[in-house]
Design a protein around this motif. Structure first.
Motif, PDB file in Angstrom:
ATOM      1  N   TYR A 226      -3.151 -31.976  -8.984  1.00  0.00           N
ATOM      2  CA  TYR A 226      -2.140 -32.424  -9.941  1.00  0.00           C
ATOM      3  C   TYR A 226      -1.885 -31.408 -11.047  1.00  0.00           C
ATOM      4  O   TYR A 226      -2.814 -30.874 -11.632  1.00  0.00           O
ATOM      5  N   SER A 227      -0.621 -31.184 -11.347  1.00  0.00           N
ATOM      6  CA  SER A 227      -0.214 -30.419 -12.526  1.00  0.00           C
ATOM      7  C   SER A 227       1.238 -30.781 -12.827  1.00  0.00           C
ATOM      8  O   SER A 227       1.908 -31.442 -12.020  1.00  0.00           O
ATOM      9  N   ILE A 228       1.711 -30.338 -13.975  1.00  0.00           N
ATOM     10  CA  ILE A 228       3.057 -30.735 -14.438  1.00  0.00           C
ATOM     11  C   ILE A 228       4.160 -30.356 -13.429  1.00  0.00           C
ATOM     12  O   ILE A 228       5.020 -31.192 -13.126  1.00  0.00           O
ATOM     13  N   PRO A 229       4.183 -29.127 -12.872  1.00  0.00           N
ATOM     14  CA  PRO A 229       5.266 -28.838 -11.916  1.00  0.00           C
ATOM     15  C   PRO A 229       5.286 -29.807 -10.717  1.00  0.00           C
ATOM     16  O   PRO A 229       6.358 -30.253 -10.294  1.00  0.00           O
ATOM     17  N   TYR A 230       4.098 -30.151 -10.204  1.00  0.00           N
ATOM     18  CA  TYR A 230       4.072 -31.097  -9.079  1.00  0.00           C
ATOM     19  C   TYR A 230       4.509 -32.491  -9.517  1.00  0.00           C
ATOM     20  O   TYR A 230       5.145 -33.220  -8.765  1.00  0.00           O
ATOM     21  N   MET A 231       4.137 -32.870 -10.733  1.00  0.00           N
ATOM     22  CA  MET A 231       4.612 -34.149 -11.263  1.00  0.00           C
ATOM     23  C   MET A 231       6.132 -34.184 -11.273  1.00  0.00           C
ATOM     24  O   MET A 231       6.752 -35.178 -10.869  1.00  0.00           O
ATOM     25  N   LEU A 232       6.745 -33.084 -11.718  1.00  0.00           N
ATOM     26  CA  LEU A 232       8.206 -33.061 -11.846  1.00  0.00           C
ATOM     27  C   LEU A 232       8.887 -33.141 -10.478  1.00  0.00           C
ATOM     28  O   LEU A 232       9.850 -33.890 -10.312  1.00  0.00           O
ATOM     29  N   THR A 233       8.399 -32.387  -9.476  1.00  0.00           N
ATOM     30  CA  THR A 233       9.029 -32.509  -8.149  1.00  0.00           C
ATOM     31  C   THR A 233       8.791 -33.911  -7.578  1.00  0.00           C
ATOM     32  O   THR A 233       9.670 -34.469  -6.927  1.00  0.00           O
ATOM     33  N   GLY A 234       7.620 -34.480  -7.861  1.00  0.00           N
ATOM     34  CA  GLY A 234       7.344 -35.837  -7.394  1.00  0.00           C
ATOM     35  C   GLY A 234       8.278 -36.854  -8.028  1.00  0.00           C
ATOM     36  O   GLY A 234       8.861 -37.704  -7.342  1.00  0.00           O
ATOM     37  N   GLN A 235       8.436 -36.750  -9.343  1.00  0.00           N
ATOM     38  CA  GLN A 235       9.322 -37.700 -10.040  1.00  0.00           C
ATOM     39  C   GLN A 235      10.756 -37.585  -9.541  1.00  0.00           C
ATOM     40  O   GLN A 235      11.488 -38.571  -9.501  1.00  0.00           O
ATOM     41  N   LEU A 236      11.150 -36.372  -9.159  1.00  0.00           N
ATOM     42  CA  LEU A 236      12.522 -36.164  -8.683  1.00  0.00           C
ATOM     43  C   LEU A 236      12.629 -36.298  -7.164  1.00  0.00           C
ATOM     44  O   LEU A 236      13.690 -36.057  -6.599  1.00  0.00           O
ATOM     45  N   ASN A 237      11.526 -36.668  -6.512  1.00  0.00           N
ATOM     46  CA  ASN A 237      11.533 -36.839  -5.057  1.00  0.00           C
ATOM     47  C   ASN A 237      12.010 -35.584  -4.343  1.00  0.00           C
ATOM     48  O   ASN A 237      12.896 -35.620  -3.502  1.00  0.00           O
ATOM     49  N   GLU A 238      11.402 -34.459  -4.720  1.00  0.00           N
ATOM     50  CA  GLU A 238      11.769 -33.181  -4.104  1.00  0.00           C
ATOM     51  C   GLU A 238      10.556 -32.564  -3.412  1.00  0.00           C
ATOM     52  O   GLU A 238       9.413 -32.807  -3.795  1.00  0.00           O
ATOM     53  N   HIS A 239      10.820 -31.727  -2.432  1.00  0.00           N
ATOM     54  CA  HIS A 239       9.776 -30.919  -1.801  1.00  0.00           C
ATOM     55  C   HIS A 239       9.048 -30.111  -2.880  1.00  0.00           C
ATOM     56  O   HIS A 239       9.686 -29.613  -3.809  1.00  0.00           O
ATOM     57  N   PRO A 240       7.717 -29.964  -2.770  1.00  0.00           N
ATOM     58  CA  PRO A 240       6.985 -29.258  -3.833  1.00  0.00           C
ATOM     59  C   PRO A 240       7.166 -27.748  -3.849  1.00  0.00           C
ATOM     60  O   PRO A 240       6.548 -27.059  -4.665  1.00  0.00           O
ATOM     61  N   ARG A 241       8.018 -27.212  -2.991  1.00  0.00           N
ATOM     62  CA  ARG A 241       8.034 -25.741  -2.832  1.00  0.00           C
ATOM     63  C   ARG A 241       8.325 -24.993  -4.135  1.00  0.00           C
ATOM     64  O   ARG A 241       7.649 -24.003  -4.430  1.00  0.00           O
ATOM     65  N   ALA A 242       9.258 -25.500  -4.958  1.00  0.00           N
ATOM     66  CA  ALA A 242       9.532 -24.814  -6.232  1.00  0.00           C
ATOM     67  C   ALA A 242       8.315 -24.877  -7.152  1.00  0.00           C
ATOM     68  O   ALA A 242       8.010 -23.916  -7.871  1.00  0.00           O
ATOM     69  N   ALA A 243       7.607 -25.992  -7.097  1.00  0.00           N
ATOM     70  CA  ALA A 243       6.414 -26.140  -7.937  1.00  0.00           C
ATOM     71  C   ALA A 243       5.303 -25.202  -7.473  1.00  0.00           C
ATOM     72  O   ALA A 243       4.563 -24.633  -8.291  1.00  0.00           O
ATOM     73  N   MET A 244       5.192 -25.026  -6.149  1.00  0.00           N
ATOM     74  CA  MET A 244       4.181 -24.115  -5.624  1.00  0.00           C
ATOM     75  C   MET A 244       4.448 -22.695  -6.132  1.00  0.00           C
ATOM     76  O   MET A 244       3.525 -21.971  -6.523  1.00  0.00           O
ATOM     77  N   LYS A 245       5.711 -22.325  -6.159  1.00  0.00           N
ATOM     78  CA  LYS A 245       6.093 -21.004  -6.667  1.00  0.00           C
ATOM     79  C   LYS A 245       5.734 -20.889  -8.159  1.00  0.00           C
ATOM     80  O   LYS A 245       5.148 -19.884  -8.592  1.00  0.00           O
ATOM     81  N   ALA A 246       6.052 -21.915  -8.926  1.00  0.00           N
ATOM     82  CA  ALA A 246       5.736 -21.887 -10.361  1.00  0.00           C
ATOM     83  C   ALA A 246       4.231 -21.749 -10.582  1.00  0.00           C
ATOM     84  O   ALA A 246       3.782 -20.989 -11.447  1.00  0.00           O
ATOM     85  N   ARG A 247       3.446 -22.470  -9.786  1.00  0.00           N
ATOM     86  CA  ARG A 247       1.983 -22.379  -9.924  1.00  0.00           C
ATOM     87  C   ARG A 247       1.487 -20.995  -9.531  1.00  0.00           C
ATOM     88  O   ARG A 247       0.621 -20.437 -10.195  1.00  0.00           O
ATOM     89  N   ASP A 248       2.055 -20.453  -8.450  1.00  0.00           N
ATOM     90  CA  ASP A 248       1.667 -19.100  -8.020  1.00  0.00           C
ATOM     91  C   ASP A 248       1.894 -18.088  -9.131  1.00  0.00           C
ATOM     92  O   ASP A 248       1.108 -17.168  -9.326  1.00  0.00           O
ATOM     93  N   GLU A 249       2.996 -18.280  -9.832  1.00  0.00           N
ATOM     94  CA  GLU A 249       3.369 -17.324 -10.889  1.00  0.00           C
ATOM     95  C   GLU A 249       2.770 -17.706 -12.242  1.00  0.00           C
ATOM     96  O   GLU A 249       3.106 -17.106 -13.260  1.00  0.00           O
ATOM     97  N   LYS A 250       1.919 -18.726 -12.251  1.00  0.00           N
ATOM     98  CA  LYS A 250       1.302 -19.235 -13.493  1.00  0.00           C
ATOM     99  C   LYS A 250       2.354 -19.497 -14.566  1.00  0.00           C
ATOM    100  O   LYS A 250       2.153 -19.234 -15.760  1.00  0.00           O
ATOM    101  N   ASP A 251       3.484 -20.015 -14.127  1.00  0.00           N
ATOM    102  CA  ASP A 251       4.613 -20.265 -15.011  1.00  0.00           C
ATOM    103  C   ASP A 251       4.424 -21.621 -15.699  1.00  0.00           C
ATOM    104  O   ASP A 251       4.394 -22.660 -15.050  1.00  0.00           O
TER     105      ASP A 251
END
Lengths: 322, 322
Positions: free
Chosen positions: A284-309
């Motif tokens: 769990y982290s904020i980017p995954y929360m946001l894709t979850g709340q918006l019912n989206e694939h986590p791929r953008a969140a995975m990228k954000a986490r990779d980039e420590k954004d």
């Protein structure tokens, strides 16, 4: 009105703890687990009383690169046997098949394999191909499940049609998969009712595969279980893509069947997960929360986490762009 | 049989988002938040549409040391006003009182204070003292809540008696507090039914304060809410003692009332929580899971986390010693 099965203090014999640490966790590191890791994990699952362990995917090496992906993306028979031998245990071994990546021509008969179950992961629009894989695996002697992905994006009548089609196949278990980690317990209850009706009328079981984007993977697994779901997907420490899965150690802490043991799982966490947490990012982290709340694939969140954004507002805005 | 209130798509006007970041978070750092942090947090809550913000405890400086604890453990009127001024906003300010540490002689009348609500935290055996504080705060013009702690260790008939006693007081809200983070949603539903019956018969509301030891703080808060609990305790990023609380950002992502805004909360997380996570430890981890599963106070787990002790098997064994 759907009713509860069993109570918080009883044992339900239909329940199967299904560990998919290597398979879902492999999505985090392209299946580059060491043999020592997979072997220790296998022994942990056996000692903990786990009912099924999914050791990877059986993707064809003609389709994905064996240079890029580790052995558990392909699950060749000799690789599995290197870990589990003849698997003379009460635990069954499962492997996941992907539509378009796993080839039925490559699936050997169960009589020649140490694998017990093939799990077919499918999107709704791939159902005919999924049924082909189900029937092939069934005919070859395997137990089978079908995991219908991304149903939070599907129309209700289409899901009904898919369930109706699957009910006529030889599949043993139909899975509720919360691919984007976007479902709430109330919705899981409704899905359980829907799936269970079809399954019960056709002699099948229901499973649940949850993701933790909203810190609800465990709660949703409990909710599905309470209303009759039998196959419960978990991973040790939630290791899995994105926000990860329902943690095995939480589920085993809840279940009242004395065959499940927590201590071996704590040992594996001490020895293998604590170091892994320093190398890999999941949970769990904020980017995954946001894709979850918006019912989206986590791929953008995975990228954000990779980039420590951690520019969470910018990330949130980017998700809401039309 | 208790019924659901509202639906997943509607707004319930009785719901109050209650932020206790500074108060519960203060248990992690002995209330040593900077004024800049508390001010930014206050402004975040106002912008996010939070209904109540608990800014700390009103412990007497004659009882706990002002050298050891920061200002939000004492909540002197001038300290609060330094942050909120006259609080000309729609958000109400709350302060928590501890039995034996907060003195009614020190509580000034509401007419002289910017505080709107006094929350009395009590163990079951302290109820007469709690009632004294409730009636004193009520007589002085404050809204009041009572948070009955550690009920997972109490006998059912004793809890019933306590609820009966509280029903005869002037308290406005009775809280279900899951002090050890040990309750499952099914149990929260039963508690909600019990509390709500007493509350409704006596013109009071019910609140929920959850902890995240079992990754169920959010799920339990939703469960309590669905069946009629109105006051929902949250903290930003779950900041709070031990495994922390139900995250504000998850709850606001669920609630459909457009007055609640996520963006200001993301701003605060970016600017204040991301750096704080490097300094302070809170949130779900294995030691907190173990104390939660065993229905124990998190104190041993807090010590293990402080010492960065990952010998989870030894820790688990130590909890099970008679």
């Amino acid at each position: 009105m759907i009713e509860k099965k069993g109570s918080i203090l009883t044992v339900r014999e239909d329940i199967k703890v299904f560990d998919c640490t290597i398979r879902d966790g492999g999505l985090v590191n392209n299946y580059h687990f060491s043999d020592a890791f997979v072997k220790a994990h296998y022994e942990t699952c056996v000692a903990a009383g786990v009912d099924y362990m999914e050791i990877g995917k059986n993707v064809s090496p003609t389709i994905m690169s064996v240079d890029e992906y580790g052995p558990w993306n392909f699950c060749k028979e000799e690789d599995i046997r290197r870990i589990v031998g003849e698997n003379k245990t009460d635990m069954k071994i499962a492997v996941m098949a992907d539509i378009g990546r796993s080839l039925k021509e490559e699936l050997i008969p169960k009589s020649e394999s140490v694998v017990d179950m093939i799990r077919i992961a499918t999107y709704i629009h791939q159902i005919p191909a999924a049924i082909e894989l189900i029937e092939d695996a069934h005919a070859k002697g395997y137990e089978t499940t079908v995991n219908i992905m991304a149903i939070s994006k599907s129309f209700d009548d289409e899901l009904d049609e898919v369930l109706s089609q699957l009910s006529k196949t030889n599949v043993d278990v139909i899975y509720i998969a919360d691919s984007f980690g976007s479902f709430y317990p109330e919705q899981i209850k409704k899905l359980t009712e829907k799936y269970l009706k079809v399954a019960q009328e056709n002699g099948k079981k229901v499973g649940i595969h949850a993701h933790n984007n909203l810190q609800l993977a465990y709660a949703n697994t409990l909710e599905a279980m309470i209303y009759g779901t039998s196959f419960l997907d978990v991973t040790i420490s939630g290791l899995g893509r994105g926000a990860g899965n329902c943690p095995l150690e939480l589920l085993i802490g809840f279940l009242k069947n004395p065959k499940y043991k927590l201590m071996p799982v704590l040992k594996f966490i001490e020895e293998y997960i604590v170091p892994l947490e320093k190398e890999l990012d999941w949970g769990y982290s904020i980017p995954y929360m946001l894709t979850g709340q918006l019912n989206e694939h986590p791929r953008a969140a995975m990228k954000a986490r990779d980039e420590k954004d951690t520019k969470y507002r910018e990330f949130y805005k980017s998700l809401m762009v039309d």
